[in-house]
Design a protein around this motif. Structure first.
Motif, PDB file in Angstrom:
ATOM      1  N   VAL A  60      -7.157 -21.894 -21.564  1.00  0.00           N
ATOM      2  CA  VAL A  60      -6.574 -21.821 -20.222  1.00  0.00           C
ATOM      3  C   VAL A  60      -6.171 -23.240 -19.838  1.00  0.00           C
ATOM      4  CG1 VAL A  60      -7.031 -21.280 -17.804  1.00  0.00           C
ATOM      5  CG2 VAL A  60      -8.023 -19.849 -19.619  1.00  0.00           C
ATOM      6  N   GLU A  61      -4.959 -23.397 -19.312  1.00  0.00           N
ATOM      7  CA  GLU A  61      -4.441 -24.710 -18.937  1.00  0.00           C
ATOM      8  C   GLU A  61      -3.855 -24.635 -17.534  1.00  0.00           C
ATOM      9  OE1 GLU A  61      -2.746 -26.587 -22.961  1.00  0.00           O
ATOM     10  OE2 GLU A  61      -1.783 -24.693 -22.418  1.00  0.00           O
ATOM     11  N   PHE A  62      -4.111 -25.680 -16.727  1.00  0.00           N
ATOM     12  CA  PHE A  62      -3.516 -25.734 -15.397  1.00  0.00           C
ATOM     13  C   PHE A  62      -3.576 -27.155 -14.847  1.00  0.00           C
ATOM     14  CE2 PHE A  62      -7.982 -24.953 -14.574  1.00  0.00           C
ATOM     15  CZ  PHE A  62      -8.263 -25.655 -13.416  1.00  0.00           C
ATOM     16  N   TRP A  63      -2.710 -27.422 -13.856  1.00  0.00           N
ATOM     17  CA  TRP A  63      -2.665 -28.703 -13.139  1.00  0.00           C
ATOM     18  C   TRP A  63      -3.316 -28.541 -11.781  1.00  0.00           C
ATOM     19  CZ3 TRP A  63      -0.964 -33.282 -15.049  1.00  0.00           C
ATOM     20  CH2 TRP A  63      -0.200 -33.253 -16.204  1.00  0.00           C
ATOM     21  N   ASP A  64      -3.910 -29.621 -11.269  1.00  0.00           N
ATOM     22  CA  ASP A  64      -4.519 -29.608  -9.945  1.00  0.00           C
ATOM     23  C   ASP A  64      -4.370 -30.995  -9.338  1.00  0.00           C
ATOM     24  OD1 ASP A  64      -6.268 -28.176  -7.972  1.00  0.00           O
ATOM     25  OD2 ASP A  64      -7.578 -29.873  -8.414  1.00  0.00           O
ATOM     26  N   ALA A  65      -3.913 -31.064  -8.090  1.00  0.00           N
ATOM     27  CA  ALA A  65      -3.823 -32.352  -7.389  1.00  0.00           C
ATOM     28  C   ALA A  65      -5.199 -32.723  -6.861  1.00  0.00           C
ATOM     29  CB  ALA A  65      -2.829 -32.259  -6.238  1.00  0.00           C
ATOM     30  N   ALA A  66      -5.556 -33.990  -6.958  1.00  0.00           N
ATOM     31  CA  ALA A  66      -6.842 -34.462  -6.450  1.00  0.00           C
ATOM     32  C   ALA A  66      -6.863 -34.328  -4.935  1.00  0.00           C
ATOM     33  CB  ALA A  66      -7.075 -35.911  -6.869  1.00  0.00           C
ATOM     34  N   GLU A  67      -7.970 -33.804  -4.401  1.00  0.00           N
ATOM     35  CA  GLU A  67      -8.076 -33.610  -2.954  1.00  0.00           C
ATOM     36  C   GLU A  67      -8.020 -34.934  -2.200  1.00  0.00           C
ATOM     37  OE1 GLU A  67     -11.623 -31.485  -2.057  1.00  0.00           O
ATOM     38  OE2 GLU A  67     -10.971 -29.683  -3.086  1.00  0.00           O
ATOM     39  N   ASP A  68      -8.654 -35.965  -2.735  1.00  0.00           N
ATOM     40  CA  ASP A  68      -8.736 -37.252  -2.042  1.00  0.00           C
ATOM     41  C   ASP A  68      -7.523 -38.143  -2.270  1.00  0.00           C
ATOM     42  OD1 ASP A  68      -9.410 -37.528  -4.702  1.00  0.00           O
ATOM     43  OD2 ASP A  68     -10.899 -39.091  -4.346  1.00  0.00           O
ATOM     44  N   ASN A  69      -6.674 -37.807  -3.271  1.00  0.00           N
ATOM     45  CA  ASN A  69      -5.505 -38.629  -3.556  1.00  0.00           C
ATOM     46  C   ASN A  69      -4.412 -37.757  -4.166  1.00  0.00           C
ATOM     47  OD1 ASN A  69      -3.597 -40.478  -4.288  1.00  0.00           O
ATOM     48  ND2 ASN A  69      -4.960 -41.768  -5.489  1.00  0.00           N
ATOM     49  N   PRO A  70      -3.443 -37.310  -3.380  1.00  0.00           N
ATOM     50  CA  PRO A  70      -2.406 -36.416  -3.895  1.00  0.00           C
ATOM     51  C   PRO A  70      -1.527 -37.036  -4.979  1.00  0.00           C
ATOM     52  CG  PRO A  70      -2.100 -36.847  -1.535  1.00  0.00           C
ATOM     53  CD  PRO A  70      -3.323 -37.577  -1.962  1.00  0.00           C
ATOM     54  N   GLU A  71      -1.589 -38.347  -5.145  1.00  0.00           N
ATOM     55  CA  GLU A  71      -0.817 -38.991  -6.216  1.00  0.00           C
ATOM     56  C   GLU A  71      -1.536 -38.927  -7.550  1.00  0.00           C
ATOM     57  OE1 GLU A  71       0.620 -42.851  -5.227  1.00  0.00           O
ATOM     58  OE2 GLU A  71       1.375 -42.212  -3.288  1.00  0.00           O
ATOM     59  N   THR A  72      -2.763 -38.443  -7.558  1.00  0.00           N
ATOM     60  CA  THR A  72      -3.524 -38.274  -8.787  1.00  0.00           C
ATOM     61  C   THR A  72      -3.511 -36.801  -9.171  1.00  0.00           C
ATOM     62  OG1 THR A  72      -4.996 -40.116  -8.278  1.00  0.00           O
ATOM     63  CG2 THR A  72      -5.787 -38.525  -9.879  1.00  0.00           C
ATOM     64  N   LEU A  73      -3.075 -36.524 -10.391  1.00  0.00           N
ATOM     65  CA  LEU A  73      -3.047 -35.157 -10.897  1.00  0.00           C
ATOM     66  C   LEU A  73      -4.087 -35.002 -11.995  1.00  0.00           C
ATOM     67  CD1 LEU A  73       0.784 -34.537 -11.188  1.00  0.00           C
ATOM     68  CD2 LEU A  73      -0.763 -33.651  -9.443  1.00  0.00           C
ATOM     69  N   HIS A  74      -4.670 -33.816 -12.062  1.00  0.00           N
ATOM     70  CA  HIS A  74      -5.605 -33.492 -13.130  1.00  0.00           C
ATOM     71  C   HIS A  74      -5.020 -32.336 -13.937  1.00  0.00           C
ATOM     72  CE1 HIS A  74      -8.583 -35.327 -10.268  1.00  0.00           C
ATOM     73  NE2 HIS A  74      -8.804 -35.996 -11.387  1.00  0.00           N
ATOM     74  N   TYR A  75      -5.007 -32.512 -15.244  1.00  0.00           N
ATOM     75  CA  TYR A  75      -4.578 -31.453 -16.148  1.00  0.00           C
ATOM     76  C   TYR A  75      -5.838 -30.934 -16.824  1.00  0.00           C
ATOM     77  CZ  TYR A  75      -2.744 -29.237 -20.334  1.00  0.00           C
ATOM     78  OH  TYR A  75      -2.478 -28.354 -21.342  1.00  0.00           O
ATOM     79  N   PHE A  76      -6.122 -29.658 -16.649  1.00  0.00           N
ATOM     80  CA  PHE A  76      -7.317 -29.046 -17.211  1.00  0.00           C
ATOM     81  C   PHE A  76      -6.955 -28.130 -18.362  1.00  0.00           C
ATOM     82  CE2 PHE A  76      -8.547 -30.082 -12.911  1.00  0.00           C
ATOM     83  CZ  PHE A  76      -9.845 -30.532 -13.060  1.00  0.00           C
ATOM     84  N   ARG A  77      -7.842 -28.111 -19.347  1.00  0.00           N
ATOM     85  CA  ARG A  77      -7.737 -27.161 -20.454  1.00  0.00           C
ATOM     86  C   ARG A  77      -9.160 -26.773 -20.826  1.00  0.00           C
ATOM     87  NH1 ARG A  77      -4.364 -28.826 -25.623  1.00  0.00           N
ATOM     88  NH2 ARG A  77      -5.869 -30.503 -25.601  1.00  0.00           N
ATOM     89  N   PHE A  78      -9.412 -25.467 -20.969  1.00  0.00           N
ATOM     90  CA  PHE A  78     -10.741 -25.049 -21.374  1.00  0.00           C
ATOM     91  C   PHE A  78     -10.697 -23.821 -22.266  1.00  0.00           C
ATOM     92  CE2 PHE A  78     -10.117 -22.940 -17.256  1.00  0.00           C
ATOM     93  CZ  PHE A  78     -10.548 -21.643 -17.508  1.00  0.00           C
TER      94      PHE A  78
END
Length: 89
Positions: free
Chosen positions: A14-32
């Motif tokens: 499963v893969e998805f992107w998520d914007a950091a709550e405390d900094n919208p300029e930081t993105l997290h890409y998750f894979r599990f």
């Protein structure tokens, strides 16, 4: 991590992107991937793999964790935060 690579190639990850709550300029890409064998010597021991890439304008950071907690899209961000903070559940 041979089986993890196979799971990713077979689109079982499963893969998805998520914007950091405390900094919208930081993105997290998750894979599990859940339910992978620990290794060839212990195929009956199962584990779940979570990978996270943190992307900003200045850098790319990568993290990965192995857990026995079932990973879902709804708890992946929480597991990443706990793993990064070194807290116990």
């Amino acid at each position: 991590m041979e089986k993890a690579d196979e799971a990713i190639a077979d689109s079982r990850a499963v893969e998805f992107w998520d914007a950091a709550e405390d900094n919208p300029e930081t993105l997290h890409y998750f894979r599990f991937v859940n339910d992978l064998p620990l290794n060839k010597s212990h195929p009956n021991l199962r584990m779940n793999l979570l990978e996270c890439s943190q992307v900003t304008r200045k850098e790319l950071l990568r993290f990965s964790w192995v857990t026995d907690i079932l990973i879902r899209r709804v708890n992946a961000v929480t597991l990443m935060r706990i793993g990064r903070s070194r807290r116990l559940l």
